[in-house]
Design a protein around this motif. Structure first.
Motif, PDB file in Angstrom:
ATOM      1  N   ILE A 134       1.034  -1.261   0.194  1.00 18.31           N
ATOM      2  CA  ILE A 134      -0.074  -0.020   0.054  1.00 18.31           C
ATOM      3  C   ILE A 134       0.903   1.461  -0.026  1.00 18.31           C
ATOM      4  O   ILE A 134       0.511   2.359  -0.637  1.00 18.31           O
ATOM      5  CB  ILE A 134      -0.806  -0.206   0.953  1.00 18.31           C
ATOM      6  N   ASN A 135       1.967   1.136   0.867  1.00 15.19           N
ATOM      7  CA  ASN A 135       2.767   2.475   0.644  1.00 15.19           C
ATOM      8  C   ASN A 135       3.490   2.541  -0.607  1.00 15.19           C
ATOM      9  O   ASN A 135       3.530   3.827  -1.137  1.00 15.19           O
ATOM     10  CB  ASN A 135       4.037   2.153   1.470  1.00 15.19           C
TER      11      ASN A 135
ATOM     12  N   ILE B 249       1.780   2.222  -3.434  1.00 14.23           N
ATOM     13  CA  ILE B 249       0.734   3.035  -4.019  1.00 14.23           C
ATOM     14  C   ILE B 249       0.615   4.563  -3.566  1.00 14.23           C
ATOM     15  O   ILE B 249       0.554   5.372  -4.324  1.00 14.23           O
ATOM     16  CB  ILE B 249      -0.689   2.356  -3.854  1.00 14.23           C
ATOM     17  N   LEU B 250       0.706   4.617  -2.343  1.00 18.80           N
ATOM     18  CA  LEU B 250       0.610   6.043  -1.762  1.00 18.80           C
ATOM     19  C   LEU B 250       1.716   6.716  -2.152  1.00 18.80           C
ATOM     20  O   LEU B 250       1.567   8.079  -2.253  1.00 18.80           O
ATOM     21  CB  LEU B 250       0.453   5.883  -0.222  1.00 18.80           C
ATOM     22  N   GLU B 251       2.806   6.256  -2.454  1.00 20.94           N
ATOM     23  CA  GLU B 251       4.056   7.065  -2.715  1.00 20.94           C
ATOM     24  C   GLU B 251       4.231   7.125  -4.512  1.00 20.94           C
ATOM     25  O   GLU B 251       5.182   7.592  -5.027  1.00 20.94           O
ATOM     26  CB  GLU B 251       5.139   6.409  -2.497  1.00 20.94           C
ATOM     27  N   GLN B 252       2.946   6.965  -5.081  1.00 23.89           N
ATOM     28  CA  GLN B 252       3.046   6.922  -6.390  1.00 23.89           C
ATOM     29  C   GLN B 252       3.345   8.529  -6.989  1.00 23.89           C
ATOM     30  O   GLN B 252       2.866   9.318  -6.338  1.00 23.89           O
ATOM     31  CB  GLN B 252       1.888   6.496  -7.269  1.00 23.89           C
ATOM     32  N   GLU B 253       4.059   8.634  -8.056  1.00 25.29           N
ATOM     33  CA  GLU B 253       4.476   9.990  -8.686  1.00 25.29           C
ATOM     34  C   GLU B 253       2.987  10.473  -9.330  1.00 25.29           C
ATOM     35  O   GLU B 253       2.791  11.713  -9.245  1.00 25.29           O
ATOM     36  CB  GLU B 253       5.407   9.955  -9.671  1.00 25.29           C
ATOM     37  N   TYR B 254       2.181   9.776  -9.757  1.00 21.41           N
ATOM     38  CA  TYR B 254       0.750  10.136 -10.310  1.00 21.41           C
ATOM     39  C   TYR B 254       0.102   9.911  -9.176  1.00 21.41           C
ATOM     40  O   TYR B 254      -0.450   9.110  -8.661  1.00 21.41           O
ATOM     41  CB  TYR B 254       0.385   9.104 -11.399  1.00 21.41           C
ATOM     42  N   GLU B 255      -0.551  11.368  -8.736  1.00 20.89           N
ATOM     43  CA  GLU B 255      -1.182  11.315  -7.522  1.00 20.89           C
ATOM     44  C   GLU B 255      -2.538  11.067  -7.630  1.00 20.89           C
ATOM     45  O   GLU B 255      -3.631  11.167  -6.297  1.00 20.89           O
ATOM     46  CB  GLU B 255      -0.744  12.665  -6.969  1.00 20.89           C
TER      47      GLU B 255
ATOM     48  N   GLU C 130     -10.357   9.171   2.489  1.00 17.74           N
ATOM     49  CA  GLU C 130     -10.168   9.937   1.108  1.00 17.74           C
ATOM     50  C   GLU C 130      -9.490   9.232   0.119  1.00 17.74           C
ATOM     51  O   GLU C 130      -9.327   9.479  -0.892  1.00 17.74           O
ATOM     52  CB  GLU C 130     -10.019  11.257   1.591  1.00 17.74           C
ATOM     53  N   THR C 131      -8.377   8.401   0.819  1.00 18.25           N
ATOM     54  CA  THR C 131      -7.520   7.822  -0.149  1.00 18.25           C
ATOM     55  C   THR C 131      -8.011   6.243  -0.514  1.00 18.25           C
ATOM     56  O   THR C 131      -7.928   5.654  -1.515  1.00 18.25           O
ATOM     57  CB  THR C 131      -6.144   7.650   0.341  1.00 18.25           C
ATOM     58  N   ALA C 132      -8.743   5.547   0.605  1.00 14.12           N
ATOM     59  CA  ALA C 132      -8.970   4.084   0.666  1.00 14.12           C
ATOM     60  C   ALA C 132     -10.153   4.035   0.953  1.00 14.12           C
ATOM     61  O   ALA C 132     -10.656   4.185   1.847  1.00 14.12           O
ATOM     62  CB  ALA C 132      -7.916   3.236   1.384  1.00 14.12           C
ATOM     63  N   THR C 133     -11.241   3.059   0.202  1.00 14.79           N
ATOM     64  CA  THR C 133     -12.496   2.563   0.756  1.00 14.79           C
ATOM     65  C   THR C 133     -12.216   1.021   0.699  1.00 14.79           C
ATOM     66  O   THR C 133     -11.829   0.484   0.048  1.00 14.79           O
ATOM     67  CB  THR C 133     -13.331   2.844  -0.555  1.00 14.79           C
ATOM     68  N   ILE C 134     -12.571   0.623   2.321  1.00 10.66           N
ATOM     69  CA  ILE C 134     -12.411  -0.668   2.528  1.00 10.66           C
ATOM     70  C   ILE C 134     -13.762  -1.194   2.886  1.00 10.66           C
ATOM     71  O   ILE C 134     -14.626  -0.822   3.434  1.00 10.66           O
ATOM     72  CB  ILE C 134     -11.717  -0.818   3.843  1.00 10.66           C
ATOM     73  N   THR C 135     -13.778  -2.489   2.163  1.00 10.76           N
ATOM     74  CA  THR C 135     -15.100  -3.117   2.435  1.00 10.76           C
ATOM     75  C   THR C 135     -14.994  -4.430   2.931  1.00 10.76           C
ATOM     76  O   THR C 135     -14.084  -5.383   2.584  1.00 10.76           O
ATOM     77  CB  THR C 135     -15.931  -3.234   0.965  1.00 10.76           C
TER      78      THR C 135
ATOM     79  N   ASP D 240       3.095  -7.324  -3.132  1.00  9.45           N
ATOM     80  CA  ASP D 240       3.909  -7.000  -4.121  1.00  9.45           C
ATOM     81  C   ASP D 240       4.423  -5.277  -3.926  1.00  9.45           C
ATOM     82  O   ASP D 240       3.399  -4.752  -2.983  1.00  9.45           O
ATOM     83  CB  ASP D 240       3.039  -7.044  -5.550  1.00  9.45           C
ATOM     84  N   ILE D 241       5.239  -4.915  -4.676  1.00 13.40           N
ATOM     85  CA  ILE D 241       5.689  -3.707  -4.503  1.00 13.40           C
ATOM     86  C   ILE D 241       5.425  -2.846  -5.921  1.00 13.40           C
ATOM     87  O   ILE D 241       6.321  -3.205  -6.772  1.00 13.40           O
ATOM     88  CB  ILE D 241       7.048  -3.452  -4.023  1.00 13.40           C
ATOM     89  N   SER D 242       4.781  -1.957  -6.113  1.00  9.26           N
ATOM     90  CA  SER D 242       4.756  -0.972  -7.226  1.00  9.26           C
ATOM     91  C   SER D 242       5.921  -0.084  -7.556  1.00  9.26           C
ATOM     92  O   SER D 242       6.230   0.800  -6.280  1.00  9.26           O
ATOM     93  CB  SER D 242       3.573  -0.289  -7.549  1.00  9.26           C
TER      94      SER D 242
END
Length: 274
Positions: free
Chosen positions: A26-27, A29-35, A61-66, A101-103
């Motif tokens: 998740i980090n 993703i949160l650290e993507q250059e594309y925001e 505001e960043t993540a929806t958890i179900t 995994d790590i993006s």
């Protein structure tokens, strides 16, 4: 009308997911250059208290958890995330992400840029670097980028690395495609066949934009049911795409034999025969 090509991220989390890997995923993703993105996480059944606590700490505001009580499998949960994304009407693209995994930080930017310039491509994967439990690189996996070659070789090679994929939302909205939720594995391969059967293009960026984790249970998970599903998936592809040939049938039989072989043989083949 969407002026900015927003990205929705589709993830599923279940009981076997390790907290430290999930945080790294998740980090990344949160650290993507594309925001401009939002994460949709479907929790597939009971999970550990520490994983639940972490998920609850994410910014809504960043993540929806179900949360779901029952374990229904990845295909069901991804379809549910896709439905939410479509209903929101806010997104142009859907990025897949797995919980271990790590993006790369440039992943979304690179994929959005390519899809913006190549309107005929509906599914875009990337090269990956396979890593071990400690994030050490094991193998660079190069993927085919030519859509025609991907179609021609689909029996012998899976077209894309599933966790690296970015889709156009139109694939699911206009063309009504979904994962086959009766499958507990190999659901991605069936989707690639359905995409090609619709006459839509799949491609890959030859940049390693995802680190794919090969943990100690990787080969254990590829047991009898996985072997049978892979065999059936190739028969499905040959039927759907009318690509029956001696070579494709022989490859399918050999793949089944390999998947049913002892674990040391599977490990050797995975490492040295790709």
């Amino acid at each position: 009308m969407i002026n900015i090509p927003n990205v929705a991220v589709a993830m599923s989390v279940y009981k076997s997911d390790k907290l430290s890997y999930l945080i790294e995923a998740i980090n990344s993703i949160l650290e993507q250059e594309y925001e401009v993105f939002h994460i949709y996480i479907e929790v597939d059944g009971a999970i550990s208290s520490d994983v639940k606590s972490y998920l609850n700490s994410l910014n809504p505001e960043t993540a929806t958890i179900t949360y779901h009580r029952e374990n229904k499998g990845l295909a069901t949960r991804l379809n549910q995330a896709i439905d939410k994304i479509i209903q929101s009407g806010q997104f142009s693209y859907i990025a897949r992400m797995d919980s271990d995994d790590i993006s790369d930080s440039s992943r979304f930017r690179e994929q959005v840029d390519f899809l913006s310039k190549n309107q005929d491509v509906y599914v875009l994967g990337t090269d990956i670097i396979e890593i071990d439990n400690d994030n050490n690189p094991i193998y660079y996996k190069h993927m085919e980028s030519d859509s025609d070659k991907i179609k021609y070789n689909i029996i012998k090679k899976c077209p894309v690395n599933h966790p690296s994929v970015m889709f156009r939302v139109d694939l699911f909205d206009n063309f009504k495609l979904r994962y086959q939720d009766n499958l507990m594995n190999t659901q991605d391969y069936y989707l690639w066949v359905d995409v090609i059967n619709k006459g839509l293009k799949i491609s890959n960026l030859n940049i390693p934009l995802l680190k794919f984790r090969i943990d100690e249970n990787f080969h254990n998970r590829r047991g009898f049911k996985k072997a049978i599903n892979e065999f059936n998936s190739r028969i499905y592809a040959m039927n759907k795409l009318s690509i029956f040939s001696f070579s494709n049938i022989l490859h399918t039989i050999l793949l089944l034999s390999l998947r049913l072989s002892p674990e040391p043989i599977k490990k050797f083949a995975y490492r040295y025969m790709r």
